[in-house]
Every structure is written in structure tokens, then in C-alpha cells.
Design a protein around this motif. Structure first.
Motif, PDB file in Angstrom:
ATOM      1  N   ALA A  63       6.577   1.733  -3.613  1.00 56.42           N
ATOM      2  CA  ALA A  63       5.245   2.249  -3.950  1.00 56.42           C
ATOM      3  C   ALA A  63       4.757   1.662  -5.276  1.00 56.42           C
ATOM      4  O   ALA A  63       3.578   1.322  -5.417  1.00 56.42           O
ATOM      5  CB  ALA A  63       5.288   3.772  -4.030  1.00 56.42           C
ATOM      6  N   GLU A  64       5.652   1.533  -6.239  1.00 59.51           N
ATOM      7  CA  GLU A  64       5.258   0.952  -7.530  1.00 59.51           C
ATOM      8  C   GLU A  64       4.884  -0.517  -7.364  1.00 59.51           C
ATOM      9  O   GLU A  64       3.921  -1.001  -7.974  1.00 59.51           O
ATOM     10  CB  GLU A  64       6.402   1.099  -8.528  1.00 59.51           C
ATOM     11  CG  GLU A  64       6.062   0.614  -9.930  1.00 59.51           C
ATOM     12  CD  GLU A  64       7.188   0.827 -10.912  1.00 59.51           C
ATOM     13  OE1 GLU A  64       7.548  -0.139 -11.617  1.00 59.51           O
ATOM     14  OE2 GLU A  64       7.711   1.956 -10.968  1.00 59.51           O
ATOM     15  N   LEU A  65       5.637  -1.224  -6.537  1.00 58.52           N
ATOM     16  CA  LEU A  65       5.324  -2.627  -6.277  1.00 58.52           C
ATOM     17  C   LEU A  65       3.988  -2.752  -5.553  1.00 58.52           C
ATOM     18  O   LEU A  65       3.168  -3.623  -5.882  1.00 58.52           O
ATOM     19  CB  LEU A  65       6.440  -3.262  -5.442  1.00 58.52           C
ATOM     20  CG  LEU A  65       6.254  -4.721  -5.023  1.00 58.52           C
ATOM     21  CD1 LEU A  65       6.093  -5.620  -6.243  1.00 58.52           C
ATOM     22  CD2 LEU A  65       7.435  -5.180  -4.183  1.00 58.52           C
ATOM     23  N   THR A  66       3.752  -1.881  -4.583  1.00 59.41           N
ATOM     24  CA  THR A  66       2.486  -1.896  -3.856  1.00 59.41           C
ATOM     25  C   THR A  66       1.314  -1.644  -4.800  1.00 59.41           C
ATOM     26  O   THR A  66       0.260  -2.269  -4.687  1.00 59.41           O
ATOM     27  CB  THR A  66       2.508  -0.835  -2.735  1.00 59.41           C
ATOM     28  OG1 THR A  66       3.593  -1.122  -1.847  1.00 59.41           O
ATOM     29  CG2 THR A  66       1.209  -0.850  -1.945  1.00 59.41           C
ATOM     30  N   GLU A  67       1.506  -0.744  -5.741  1.00 59.65           N
ATOM     31  CA  GLU A  67       0.465  -0.456  -6.727  1.00 59.65           C
ATOM     32  C   GLU A  67       0.167  -1.688  -7.579  1.00 59.65           C
ATOM     33  O   GLU A  67      -0.992  -1.985  -7.878  1.00 59.65           O
ATOM     34  CB  GLU A  67       0.901   0.708  -7.618  1.00 59.65           C
ATOM     35  CG  GLU A  67      -0.120   1.134  -8.636  1.00 59.65           C
ATOM     36  CD  GLU A  67      -1.354   1.792  -8.012  1.00 59.65           C
ATOM     37  OE1 GLU A  67      -2.427   1.755  -8.655  1.00 59.65           O
ATOM     38  OE2 GLU A  67      -1.245   2.323  -6.898  1.00 59.65           O
TER      39      GLU A  67
END
Length: 200
Positions: A63-67
């Protein structure tokens, strides 16, 4: 370093932390554009030439990478100067709208942007809703105010989205459907804006 069979295995180049993070993020943009957000971090790490553990050192979760991909691909391409130029009433309204859409399409008409936008939409991802909300609030609403000031007629948001979507569809046809499109979308943009401003 030689492997057991005598071949030379290239060492992973040591990079500064910021450069390594940038390498992983660039690989993530390319990876998600190709396979969508269902792609695994294991496969992404292999594509980036790093271990999965190292990937998670820089991005604590998918999720952090997607953000970070969202910030890079979507928000990172929106130039805050566009809004100032849209509001510069020293220039005729038609010229302002055409200039904006020429700049906007130059920023988003890329394989990565169009493909990630498509995949995020198909996944029902909140990223697209956030981005479209940002566009509606920060660009289309002020655009509507400028149109109202210049013409005395305030367009509805649906009308503005129709103009916006019609122009963006040139990029969708090019990068998603692989259909022929004008190499330079400028004349099509000019014509679309002129039709919009002529509409009752």
C-alpha cells in the motif's frame, strides 16, 4: 565473483539510499503499468533487481508503494502553474483552455499513466477517485469559473467532465486500444474547446 560453474555473477551495484528508492519506484511504475495492481511485490522485486526484503526496507507495505506510485504518476505531473495560467485573463479564454489541455495531455499521454489509470479503475481502486476528485476540484471547477466570467454562462460540472473526458480519450485510444491517433493532439484540442465554447 565466479559461481560454482565458473561463470561470473554480476554484483548488485551499491547505490545511495535515495537512488535505490528511486530505482525501485521507477520499476514499480513500469511493473504496475504492465500487469496492474494485482502484481506481486516478489515479482516486482525480481524486475527491479533487488530482494523482496530490500524492497520492504524502502516501502513498508505494498500500500505504501502504491501510494508512492500515485504521487509520482498522478500528482507529480500536475503543474501548479497551470491554474495560474487558466486564471490569467489577459489572454482570451479559448487560448487559455487550449494551452492548459496541450500541457495537460503532454504530461499524461504516456504508456505508464494511461495503463495505471486503466488498471486502477478496473480494480475499483481509491487512487482514481482521489485523482479525479483532485482534477475536478483543482482544475475543472476553476475552469468553470473562468468560462462563466468570460461568457456569462456557468457550465455544469458534467459539461466540463465531457470536455475533459473527450480530450483524455485521445490518449486512451492511443495507449489502451492501440488505435491511430493524431501525433500532435493540439488541433483536436483546439477544435474540441471551440465546439465547447460555442455550445448554448
Amino acid at each position: 565473483m565466479p559461481a560454482l560453474d565458473g561463470t561470473v555473477v554480476p554484483r548488485r551495484r551499491r547505490l545511495e539510499p535515495e537512488a535505490r528508492r528511486e530505482q525501485i519506484l521507477a520499476a514499480a511504475v513500469a511493473w504496475f503499468a504492465e500487469v496492474g495492481f494485482a502484481g506481486t511485490t516478489r515479482d516486482l522485486a525480481r524486475r527491479a533487481g533487488v530482494t523482496q526484503a530490500l524492497l520492504y526496507k524502502y516501502f513498508a507495505s505494498k500500500a505504501e508503494l502504491t501510494e508512492a506510485v500515485f504521487e509520482r504518476v498522478y500528482l507529480g505531473r500536475l503543474d501548479p502553474r497551470w491554474l495560474d495560467e487558466l486564471r490569467d485573463r489577459r489572454m482570451p479564454l479559448h487560448a487559455r483552455l487550449c494551452r492548459f489541455y496541450r500541457q495537460y495531455t503532454a504530461a499524461i499521454f504516456t504508456y505508464e499513466w494511461m495503463r495505471i489509470f486503466m488498471w486502477a479503475g478496473l480494480a475499483g481502486d481509491a487512487l482514481n477517485r482521489r485523482y479525479l476528485g483532485h482534477v475536478g476540484e483543482r482544475l475543472l471547477a476553476p475552469m468553470g469559473q473562468e468560462i462563466a466570467a468570460a461568457t456569462g454562462h456557468a457550465p455544469g460540472m458534467e459539461d466540463l467532465w465531457n470536455l475533459h473526458g473527450g480530450i483524455v480519450y485521445i490518449g486512451i485510444r492511443r495507449f489502451i486500444y492501440r488505435l491511430p491517433t493524431p501525433e500532435d493532439p493540439g488541433p483536436a484540442i483546439d477544435a474540441a474547446v471551440a465546439r465547447f465554447l460555442r455550445a448554448p
